[in-house]
Each structure stands twice: as C-alpha cells, then as structure tokens.
Design a protein around this motif. Structure first.
Motif, PDB file in Angstrom:
ATOM      1  N   ALA A   1       5.982  13.549  -9.885  1.00 52.66           N
ATOM      2  CA  ALA A   1       7.177  13.477  -9.045  1.00 52.66           C
ATOM      3  C   ALA A   1       6.965  12.518  -7.876  1.00 52.66           C
ATOM      4  O   ALA A   1       7.864  11.743  -7.518  1.00 52.66           O
ATOM      5  CB  ALA A   1       7.546  14.862  -8.528  1.00 52.66           C
ATOM      6  N   VAL A   2       5.791  12.559  -7.256  1.00 53.65           N
ATOM      7  CA  VAL A   2       5.479  11.650  -6.149  1.00 53.65           C
ATOM      8  C   VAL A   2       5.480  10.206  -6.634  1.00 53.65           C
ATOM      9  O   VAL A   2       6.013   9.301  -5.959  1.00 53.65           O
ATOM     10  CB  VAL A   2       4.107  12.014  -5.535  1.00 53.65           C
ATOM     11  CG1 VAL A   2       3.605  10.900  -4.619  1.00 53.65           C
ATOM     12  CG2 VAL A   2       4.191  13.326  -4.773  1.00 53.65           C
TER      13      VAL A   2
ATOM     14  N   ILE B   1      -3.879   8.259   5.570  1.00 51.33           N
ATOM     15  CA  ILE B   1      -2.773   7.454   6.103  1.00 51.33           C
ATOM     16  C   ILE B   1      -1.843   8.372   6.885  1.00 51.33           C
ATOM     17  O   ILE B   1      -1.234   9.277   6.294  1.00 51.33           O
ATOM     18  CB  ILE B   1      -1.989   6.765   4.966  1.00 51.33           C
ATOM     19  CG1 ILE B   1      -2.926   5.923   4.104  1.00 51.33           C
ATOM     20  CG2 ILE B   1      -0.854   5.926   5.530  1.00 51.33           C
ATOM     21  CD1 ILE B   1      -2.301   5.426   2.831  1.00 51.33           C
ATOM     22  N   PRO B   2      -1.728   8.201   8.204  1.00 46.22           N
ATOM     23  CA  PRO B   2      -0.838   9.065   8.997  1.00 46.22           C
ATOM     24  C   PRO B   2       0.610   8.946   8.530  1.00 46.22           C
ATOM     25  O   PRO B   2       1.029   7.919   7.975  1.00 46.22           O
ATOM     26  CB  PRO B   2      -0.999   8.530  10.430  1.00 46.22           C
ATOM     27  CG  PRO B   2      -2.290   7.765  10.415  1.00 46.22           C
ATOM     28  CD  PRO B   2      -2.421   7.200   9.031  1.00 46.22           C
ATOM     29  N   GLU B   3       1.364  10.026   8.746  1.00 47.13           N
ATOM     30  CA  GLU B   3       2.778  10.019   8.373  1.00 47.13           C
ATOM     31  C   GLU B   3       3.543   8.972   9.172  1.00 47.13           C
ATOM     32  O   GLU B   3       3.252   8.709  10.330  1.00 47.13           O
ATOM     33  CB  GLU B   3       3.397  11.401   8.611  1.00 47.13           C
ATOM     34  CG  GLU B   3       2.999  12.444   7.592  1.00 47.13           C
ATOM     35  CD  GLU B   3       3.826  13.717   7.716  1.00 47.13           C
ATOM     36  OE1 GLU B   3       4.823  13.698   8.475  1.00 47.13           O
ATOM     37  OE2 GLU B   3       3.490  14.719   7.065  1.00 47.13           O
ATOM     38  N   SER B   4       4.535   8.386   8.505  1.00 50.69           N
ATOM     39  CA  SER B   4       5.414   7.415   9.165  1.00 50.69           C
ATOM     40  C   SER B   4       6.847   7.714   8.745  1.00 50.69           C
ATOM     41  O   SER B   4       7.115   8.661   7.995  1.00 50.69           O
ATOM     42  CB  SER B   4       5.031   5.984   8.765  1.00 50.69           C
ATOM     43  OG  SER B   4       5.269   5.779   7.373  1.00 50.69           O
ATOM     44  N   SER B   5       7.769   6.898   9.199  1.00 46.78           N
ATOM     45  CA  SER B   5       9.182   7.119   8.859  1.00 46.78           C
ATOM     46  C   SER B   5       9.444   6.952   7.371  1.00 46.78           C
ATOM     47  O   SER B   5      10.418   7.475   6.831  1.00 46.78           O
ATOM     48  CB  SER B   5      10.069   6.139   9.648  1.00 46.78           C
ATOM     49  OG  SER B   5       9.685   4.798   9.367  1.00 46.78           O
ATOM     50  N   GLY B   6       8.555   6.234   6.687  1.00 50.30           N
ATOM     51  CA  GLY B   6       8.750   6.024   5.252  1.00 50.30           C
ATOM     52  C   GLY B   6       7.998   7.002   4.375  1.00 50.30           C
ATOM     53  O   GLY B   6       8.047   6.912   3.148  1.00 50.30           O
ATOM     54  N   THR B   7       7.265   7.959   4.998  1.00 48.78           N
ATOM     55  CA  THR B   7       6.481   8.926   4.230  1.00 48.78           C
ATOM     56  C   THR B   7       7.389   9.919   3.504  1.00 48.78           C
ATOM     57  O   THR B   7       8.344  10.440   4.083  1.00 48.78           O
ATOM     58  CB  THR B   7       5.528   9.692   5.161  1.00 48.78           C
ATOM     59  OG1 THR B   7       4.641   8.764   5.800  1.00 48.78           O
ATOM     60  CG2 THR B   7       4.704  10.701   4.369  1.00 48.78           C
ATOM     61  N   LEU B   8       7.082  10.145   2.241  1.00 47.15           N
ATOM     62  CA  LEU B   8       7.848  11.101   1.447  1.00 47.15           C
ATOM     63  C   LEU B   8       7.586  12.518   1.949  1.00 47.15           C
ATOM     64  O   LEU B   8       6.439  12.949   2.054  1.00 47.15           O
ATOM     65  CB  LEU B   8       7.444  10.989  -0.028  1.00 47.15           C
ATOM     66  CG  LEU B   8       8.069  11.999  -1.000  1.00 47.15           C
ATOM     67  CD1 LEU B   8       9.567  11.764  -1.126  1.00 47.15           C
ATOM     68  CD2 LEU B   8       7.395  11.908  -2.368  1.00 47.15           C
ATOM     69  N   LYS B   9       8.634  13.249   2.291  1.00 45.95           N
ATOM     70  CA  LYS B   9       8.511  14.612   2.770  1.00 45.95           C
ATOM     71  C   LYS B   9       8.405  15.563   1.573  1.00 45.95           C
ATOM     72  O   LYS B   9       9.389  15.820   0.882  1.00 45.95           O
ATOM     73  CB  LYS B   9       9.720  14.997   3.627  1.00 45.95           C
ATOM     74  CG  LYS B   9       9.908  14.136   4.868  1.00 45.95           C
ATOM     75  CD  LYS B   9       8.811  14.389   5.899  1.00 45.95           C
ATOM     76  CE  LYS B   9       9.067  13.613   7.184  1.00 45.95           C
ATOM     77  NZ  LYS B   9       8.008  13.824   8.189  1.00 45.95           N
ATOM     78  N   THR B  10       7.210  16.067   1.335  1.00 50.57           N
ATOM     79  CA  THR B  10       7.003  16.937   0.171  1.00 50.57           C
ATOM     80  C   THR B  10       7.390  18.384   0.451  1.00 50.57           C
ATOM     81  O   THR B  10       7.346  19.211  -0.458  1.00 50.57           O
ATOM     82  CB  THR B  10       5.529  16.893  -0.271  1.00 50.57           C
ATOM     83  OG1 THR B  10       4.688  17.223   0.831  1.00 50.57           O
ATOM     84  CG2 THR B  10       5.166  15.503  -0.782  1.00 50.57           C
TER      85      THR B  10
END
Length: 572
Positions: A392-393, A525-534
């Motif tokens: 899914a990711v 890799i730190p979360e950013s605005s483009g990180t997928l919210k699981t």
C-alpha cells in the motif's frame, strides 16, 4: 435466534474489552517495564543460564532468523521420531499405534508451524506422552515463535536507525512465561471445572441411554485445549475438536474458548500502538481488520441461521437454522461466528463441521484464510498485514510521484520485491496444490496408491473441488481446519500439505522480518509536508483496497469453481 445473536455480540465485545488492557500489558513486558509477573524473573534467568544464553545480546535480522529457524528444525526432528515410536514409549494406556512416516511428517510439520492440521484422530492417533510432550509443547513454542518475530518487527519500527531487532531467545522465553502460560492456566482451570478431562486414566466403559456399551477416551485434555486456543493453534485433543463435549462442555466454555482464540492476536494490534507510541496507527489497522471480520460474520450468520434451501423445499421447518454438522448446545449462530473467528486467526479449531457450512459460508472461511491477516495468528497476523502495508505504501508513493516512505524510512525496490514474493508464493501454493490434486483426481483416479484418488472426496462436483481447495488454503494459512469430507490421511495429502505448511509458515515470517531489518538499517528521514500519513483513515482505505484487489485477482477463479458455483447450483 435473538438470544443466539446476543451471545455472539457479547462475545465479540468482551474480547475487545479484554484485548485493550492485554495489549498494554504485552507492550510493557517486551519494553522491559515492570509488570505483575516480574516474579518469573528468577525462572527466566535460570533458563538462560542453563542454556548458555545472554539475553541482553542484540541480534540483526539475519541472526534473529537463524536462531528461529535452527530451533524449529530441532523440534521437527525430535517430534518426528517421537511420533513414529510412540507405541513403544510410556503413557499409552489405550495402546495407540505409532504413526506412519508420512503421517508423522505431516503431523510434526503441522504443529511446528502452528498449523495443527490433523490427518489423524486425536484420541486414537496420539498417546498421552505425545499429546503432552510433542503437541502441547509445540503449541507453546510455535506460538512463542510467532510472538518473538512480531516483537522483532516492533523493534525495527520503533527505532530511527538500528541493526538490533532484539534477542530471539529472550523474547521467546518471555512469550511463554509472561503471556502464554498464565493465560493458558486460567483457561485450563475454566475447562477443568466444567467437565474437561484432566487425568491419565485410559478409556472408560459407559452404558448409554440406549443401552449401548461404549468406550470413552479420556486423558490430560484441559491443558492442551487451553494452549490450542490461546496460541491460535487449534489442534484438538479429540478428533471432533471443540465440537466434542469433553473439549467444549457447555456454552460458558464455548464463550471462553471463542474469546481466547482471538484474544492475543487482537491485543497485539493494540500492543503495537502502545509499543511504538502510535495508537492511531494501531486503531487504523484494527478498524480495517474488524470491518472485514464483521462483514464476514454477517454473511455466515445470515446463511447458517436462514437454513438450507434444499431442505426448505422438502417442507422441513428450519426455525433454528441449518443444523447439519452443528451442536444443539451451541446453535447455528455460534458455529457461524466460530467459523469466522477460527479462520480470521490461524487457529483452525471448530465447534461444528465446516464441511456442512452453506456454500457462501464455506466460501467466506476459505476467503478469510486466503487473506490471512484479519487479526491473524499469534504474532504472525501483524507480520502478514505488514506485507499489505508495504504494498500500500509503495502504490501510494507511485500515485503522488515520490519515493514511498514508511515510519521514516524509504521503501525501495528490494523491500517491495520481498513483499510481492510473499504474496505470490502464498497464491501459488494454494492454486498450484489444488490444481495438482484436481488433475490427479480427474485424470488418474485409479492409481494404485494407499487411497486411490477416486476415493479422496466424500462429495462430488463443486463441493468436492472446495474440499481440495480448502485443504491447501488451510495449509497455506497455517490454519489447520478442514472440509472433513476429504480422505487426507494418505501419502499424497500428508506429504504435499506438509510441504505447503512448511513453506507457507517460514517464507511469510522471513519476508517481513527481512523487510523491517532492511528498513531499520536505513537513514531516518524526518516527517515533512509530503510524508504519507499512515495513521489516517485514507491510508486505512488504501490498505483495505490493496487487500481486496490482491485477493480478488489471485483467488476469484478457484472460488468461482468451488463455493460460488455450488451456491448458484442451489439457486437455479
């Protein structure tokens, strides 16, 4: 009927109520925090000292898997010879014979892999010695193996960057001393006080109400039945499993066993949230699994309580539902619920005969095992679901045009290939095994084997195909239940199903542990605005869609040839 439905609802809600605090307890145990069972520390230290184990030594994913595979191989060899020579060993008051090599191979693979498929009948195919020191022993160790691998997954996801997934031996021992043994003790006491045998006496002679004289098997059953349910093992002490009045005497024991079947598997989902401090992520997983589970329950409850249309056409009243293959003391609703509970986990125990389920109910339990990630087996349920998460990711990353990430680590080609391989292997084992059996049955029915292929099936046509499909699906899901119209105690089924069980147990464990080991070793890799919210509903829907698409594409053809075709033939 209303009372039966109320019993099902109460049982499900009770399981959730117990699973949440148990999940918190599991997380505390394996995080090394103080718990109520810390008095087990001296025993654990003694075990480590005698075995020469340093429980503080970390292991990378390769070392972890090496330890797991090595000890499982040792158990296989030990159990195989015990079963062959059980007739020459003590604790055999009924004089049961030793198992043939092909049956011993199937039986030991089955219990080592937490499958507990039984091509023998419990009370006549094993002695008290092998029931206790092979089967009951392996029901503890196989469940603990799954839990240990689950905690390895948790450890890999918890740290930003690490090469340490924990110590297999330490997690394994604690899984037994802190979790499996205490819960099994509670359930065994409930069973014993409600009539389940706990003695070493041989068969008893009784006179029935009809005046017949019969021999009734006894033995140390309560201990094995407790861990069979707690550890999602499912292998019955008696041939009829939990439909037998000694294994499951009344409605109270029925509820206790139903709760225990899924308790640790459900609690493990909540434990994931507590362990990683990501409760919303755990709730998303629980929501997806429970949605499937509830829909499957609704289907089976409806069709089993509605009755058989063929019997209705004969003018026979079915107000209490379709009762073929079911126990009156439990009813149609409880058996329908049990059929979904036992196949949503890798348990495989039954309180009614799955071969007697209505076509779409039988289809649902097969589908349940094909997915093999709705709560799932103890420990391995989350490992199986993790494979769907990785896919899914990956797909989500492709959709937004960026490298997919999960828990701060890039999911790259190697991890996706491993996940794809696991799903393909499982599909191949189910469909390839069924195709081979169907080919031999049709084209070589009179082969001069111990059991001719023409005598394999108790039912012709669509249902006969479902019997063969069920056997390989159950073996691949490490479930162990069966459509018992199949004559499976012969070299073909013993050996082929044994090979399937072995591959389907260890490949889906090796794959997720390898993936998490590779991910955990990458730069965080730190979360950013483009990180997928699981931990979002959107990702939950995405994972749900992946499960539906993969299952539909892989398994619709065999399902159409078996359960669906049988259903349509009854509603022309």
């Amino acid at each position: 009927m209303n009372n039966e439905l109320a019993g099902v609802i109460v049982t499900f809600l009770l399981t959730i109520i117990l699973a949440i605090p148990l999940g918190h307890y599991i997380a505390k145990v394996f995080k090394g925090e103080r718990t109520i069972l810390d008095f087990m520390n001296p025993l654990e230290r003694l075990i480590f000292k005698v075995c020469g184990i340093d429980p503080r030594k970390g292991m990378n994913w390769k070392e972890f898997l090496k330890a797991m595979l090595t000890i499982n191989l040792l158990w296989f060899v030990y159990g195989f010879f015990m079963l062959i020579f059980q007739d020459k060993l003590p604790l055999n008051p009924d004089g049961n014979p030793g198992q043939t090599p092909d049956l011993a191979f199937n039986s030991i693979v089955s219990f080592v892999t937490n499958t507990n498929l039984q091509d023998y009948s419990g009370e006549s195919g094993a002695t008290y010695l092998t029931q206790l020191f092979v089967f009951t022993f392996l029901q503890f160790t196989s469940a603990a193996t799954g839990i240990a691998c689950m905690i390895a997954l948790f450890n890999g996801l918890k740290e930003k960057t690490t090469n340490n997934l924990g110590n297999f031996w330490s997690i394994f021992v604690k899984s037994i001393t802190r979790l499996l043994l205490p819960l099994s003790l509670v359930l065994a006491i409930i069973l014993a006080f409600n009539g389940t045998p706990t003695s070493f006496d041989g068969k008893d002679t009784i006179t029935t109400l009809q005046g017949d004289t019969v021999q009734v098997s006894r033995g140390p059953a309560a201990a094995m039945i407790a861990i069979k349910q707690i550890g999602t093992n499912g292998g019955g002490y008696f041939g009829a499993n939990s439909a037998h009045p000694f294994e499951n005497p009344n409605y109270l024991t029925n509820i206790a066993e139903l709760v225990s079947i899924v308790l640790i598997s459900m609690a493990s989902i909540f434990a994931l949230g507590f362990y990683l401090n990501k409760k919303r992520f755990a709730y998303v997983i629980f929501g997806v699994m429970s949605l499937f589970f509830v829909l499957f329950c609704i289907n089976n409850l409806y069709f089993e309580m509605k009755g058989n249309p063929e019997i209705s056409r004969m003018g026979i009243d079915q107000k209490i539902g379709s009762m073929e293959g079911k126990e009156l003391r439990f009813g149609a609703a409880s058996t329908a619920y049990w059929s979904v509970i036992t196949t949503s986990t890798s348990n495989g125990s039954v309180n009614g005969m799955h071969d007697s389920l209505m076509p779409l109910s039988g289809g649902i339990v097969i589908l349940d095992m094909m997915i093999n990630a709705l709560y799932g087996g103890v420990g391995v349920g989350i490992l199986n679901y993790f494979i769907f998460i990785i896919i899914a990711v990956f797909i989500s990353g492709l959709m937004v045009g960026r490298t997919p990430e999960f828990m701060g680590h890039k999911v790259e080609a190697r991890e996706v290939k491993i996940a794809a391989l696991v799903t393909l292997v499982c599909a191949f084992l189910i469909k390839g095994g069924t195709a081979l059996a169907a080919y031999i049955f049709v084209h070589h029915p009179n082969l001069d084997w111990a059991v001719k292929p023409s005598a394999w099936l108790n039912n012709p046509g669509y249902h006969g195909f479902s019997e063969m499909l069920y056997q390989y699906t159950s073996s691949t899901a490490n479930n162990g239940s069966g459509f018992e119209g199949l004559a499976d105690n012969n070299p073909f089924w013993n050996i082929s199903a044994g090979i399937v069980m072995m591959l389907a147990r260890f490949i889906p464990i090796i794959g997720p542990v390898a993936i998490v080991g590779l991910l955990a070793n990458k730069k965080y890799i730190p979360e950013s605005s483009g990180t997928l919210k699981t931990d979002s509903i959107t990702f939950g829907v995405m994972t749900l869609s992946v499960i539906v698409i993969i299952t539909a594409l892989s398994y619709f053809p065999p399902m159409a040839l078996g359960p669906i075709a049988e259903y349509l033939s009854m509603h022309k």
